[in-house]
Design a protein around this motif. Structure first.
Motif, mmCIF file in Angstrom:
data_model
loop_
_atom_site.group_PDB
_atom_site.id
_atom_site.type_symbol
_atom_site.label_atom_id
_atom_site.label_comp_id
_atom_site.label_asym_id
_atom_site.label_seq_id
_atom_site.Cartn_x
_atom_site.Cartn_y
_atom_site.Cartn_z
ATOM 1 N N LEU A 198 31.571 36.719 39.274
ATOM 2 C CA LEU A 198 32.784 36.524 39.413
ATOM 3 C C LEU A 198 33.808 36.546 39.649
ATOM 4 O O LEU A 198 34.681 36.004 40.543
ATOM 5 N N GLN A 199 33.704 37.689 40.676
ATOM 6 C CA GLN A 199 34.703 38.552 40.695
ATOM 7 C C GLN A 199 35.346 38.078 42.676
ATOM 8 O O GLN A 199 36.157 37.607 42.634
ATOM 9 N N LYS A 200 34.179 36.941 43.121
ATOM 10 C CA LYS A 200 34.228 35.982 43.901
ATOM 11 C C LYS A 200 35.816 35.372 44.142
ATOM 12 O O LYS A 200 36.197 34.520 44.601
ATOM 13 N N PHE A 201 35.397 34.760 42.398
ATOM 14 C CA PHE A 201 36.775 33.699 42.350
ATOM 15 C C PHE A 201 38.059 33.940 41.864
ATOM 16 O O PHE A 201 37.727 34.753 41.210
ATOM 17 N N ILE A 203 39.820 33.670 38.712
ATOM 18 C CA ILE A 203 39.157 33.315 37.821
ATOM 19 C C ILE A 203 40.634 34.083 36.893
ATOM 20 O O ILE A 203 40.713 35.350 37.269
ATOM 21 N N HIS A 204 41.121 33.507 35.854
ATOM 22 C CA HIS A 204 42.494 34.420 35.039
ATOM 23 C C HIS A 204 41.858 34.553 33.629
ATOM 24 O O HIS A 204 42.174 35.647 33.476
ATOM 25 N N MET A 232 34.789 45.672 31.076
ATOM 26 C CA MET A 232 34.498 45.565 32.569
ATOM 27 C C MET A 232 35.643 43.814 33.362
ATOM 28 O O MET A 232 36.282 44.064 34.044
ATOM 29 N N ALA A 233 35.706 42.489 32.291
ATOM 30 C CA ALA A 233 36.932 42.479 32.008
ATOM 31 C C ALA A 233 38.094 42.464 32.659
ATOM 32 O O ALA A 233 39.583 42.567 33.829
ATOM 33 N N GLY A 237 40.538 42.254 36.238
ATOM 34 C CA GLY A 237 42.225 42.186 35.856
ATOM 35 C C GLY A 237 42.166 40.696 34.696
ATOM 36 O O GLY A 237 42.697 39.704 35.617
ATOM 37 N N MET A 238 41.045 40.304 34.596
ATOM 38 C CA MET A 238 40.667 38.958 33.941
ATOM 39 C C MET A 238 40.830 39.073 32.446
ATOM 40 O O MET A 238 41.089 40.057 31.630
ATOM 41 N N LYS A 239 41.483 38.120 31.742
ATOM 42 C CA LYS A 239 42.068 38.635 30.235
ATOM 43 C C LYS A 239 40.760 38.137 29.952
ATOM 44 O O LYS A 239 39.646 36.943 30.290
#
Ligand code: C2E
Ligand code: MG
Ligand code: MG
Ligand code: MG
Length: 287
Positions: A198-201, A203-204, A232-233, A237-239
């Motif tokens: 998912l790191q490729k995208f 995503i917030h 990990m999220a 940098g994701m919520k």
């Protein structure tokens, strides 16, 4: 249907008749639902409900997810789990999805006209809709017509939708992100993607699927999985949003793990327009 046919052939003639019979029935039902759903969009049999999302740190309202309902003239309420797959298979999802986007934007504008502040509103996208070439153009037009901005809206996409064709997926997601739309991965944990993928995208937000939440905190496996996903999220940098929070124990457990947001029956069920307006009135101080 192809798989059913393959299995039927494989298992020989006698079974073949049984399977095709079942298939015909399924196809007939699907055709009936397709034509009824087509009419439902025109006849305003669809409606939207809104489910609040709360910040776990301070229990304030931070978002709402829009969910569609079908008020069938004979059958009563039909839930999206039953008709979204049909809409997706038949291509009707493009009309249905546009209906959802249009009515969501209209409703936000109505609330604002009444001086009601609204939080970020999340709209579920289906695979076909996501790949539809004029999705962004449609959204832009709607936002402009209702004097809204991209930051008013979030799109939710399931993990499995992001699994196919990474390059094209990245291109489309980047386009949406560049325009200012926030993106959330829905039902995370049910597909087979990894956080690294998912790191490729751009995503917030990551929404942890309800099935990992429902046995918390007693189930040790799920507790480890959920705390790992959250850590990990955050590192990426994701919520993180927990789906289907139903108990105070789950809420406290998730808050301790620093999960950012939660959505579930504990806080509120999906609310019809009027009830949602009341809910918003009671939470204006949060916004
Ligand atoms: P989803 O996006 O994962 O939505 C969350 C589902 O969980 C909703 O079901 C919601 O009512 C339910 N839910 C929320 N909190 C709780 C809880 O505490 N406990 C339990 N048991 N359930 C909870 P719903 O409304 O039946 O929607 C099912 C799915 O249909 C959605 O899953 C979404 O994938 C799809 N869907 C709904 N509206 C739309 C739409 O407008 N467009 C598209 N493409 N899909 C939609
Ligand atoms: Mg969703
Ligand atoms: Mg979900
Ligand atoms: Mg789900």
């Amino acid at each position: 249907a192809d798989i059913a046919m393959y299995k039927a052939k494989e298992s020989g003639g006698r079974h073949f008749r049984f399977f095709t019979g079942e298939m015909d029935q399924r196809t007939t039902q699907q055709l009936k639902m397709e034509s009824e759903l087509r009419k439902a969009i025109i006849n305003n049999e669809l409606s939207l409900v809104y489910q609040p999302q709360l910040s776990l740190a301070d229990n304030t309202l931070c978002g709402m997810e829009v969910l569609v309902r079908w008020h069938h003239p004979k059958r009563g309420i039909i839930y999206p789990g039953e008709f979204i797959p049909v809409a997706e298979e038949t291509g009707l999802i493009n009309d249905l999805g546009l209906w959802v986007m249009r009515h969501t934007c209209k409703q936000i504008a109505k609330w604002r006209k009444k001086a009601l502040k609204t939080p970020r509103i999340s709209i579920n996208l289906s695979a076909r809709q996501f790949h539809q070439h004029d999705l962004l153009a449609q959204l832009k037009e709607l936002l402009q017509a209702h004097q809204l901005t991209a930051s008013d809206i979030e799109f939710e996409m399931t993990e499995s939708m992001l699994m196919a064709d990474a390059e094209e997926t990245a291109r489309l997601l980047n386009q949406l992100a560049k325009f200012g739309i926030s993106l959330a991965v829905d039902d995370f944990g049910t597909g087979y993607s990894s956080l690294a993928y998912l790191q490729k995208f751009p995503i917030h937000r990551l929404k942890i699927d309800r099935r990992f939440i429902q046995h918390l905190p007693d189930n040790g496996n799920d507790s480890v999985i959920v705390s790992t996903i959250i850590a990990m999220a955050h590192n990426m940098g994701m919520k993180v949003v927990a789906e289907g929070v139903e108990t105070g124990e789950q809420q406290r457990f998730l808050a301790r793990l620093k999960c950012d947001e939660a959505q579930g029956y504990l806080f509120a069920k999906p609310l019809p327009t009027e009830a949602c307006a009341d809910y918003l009135k009671n939470h204006q101080a949060d916004l």
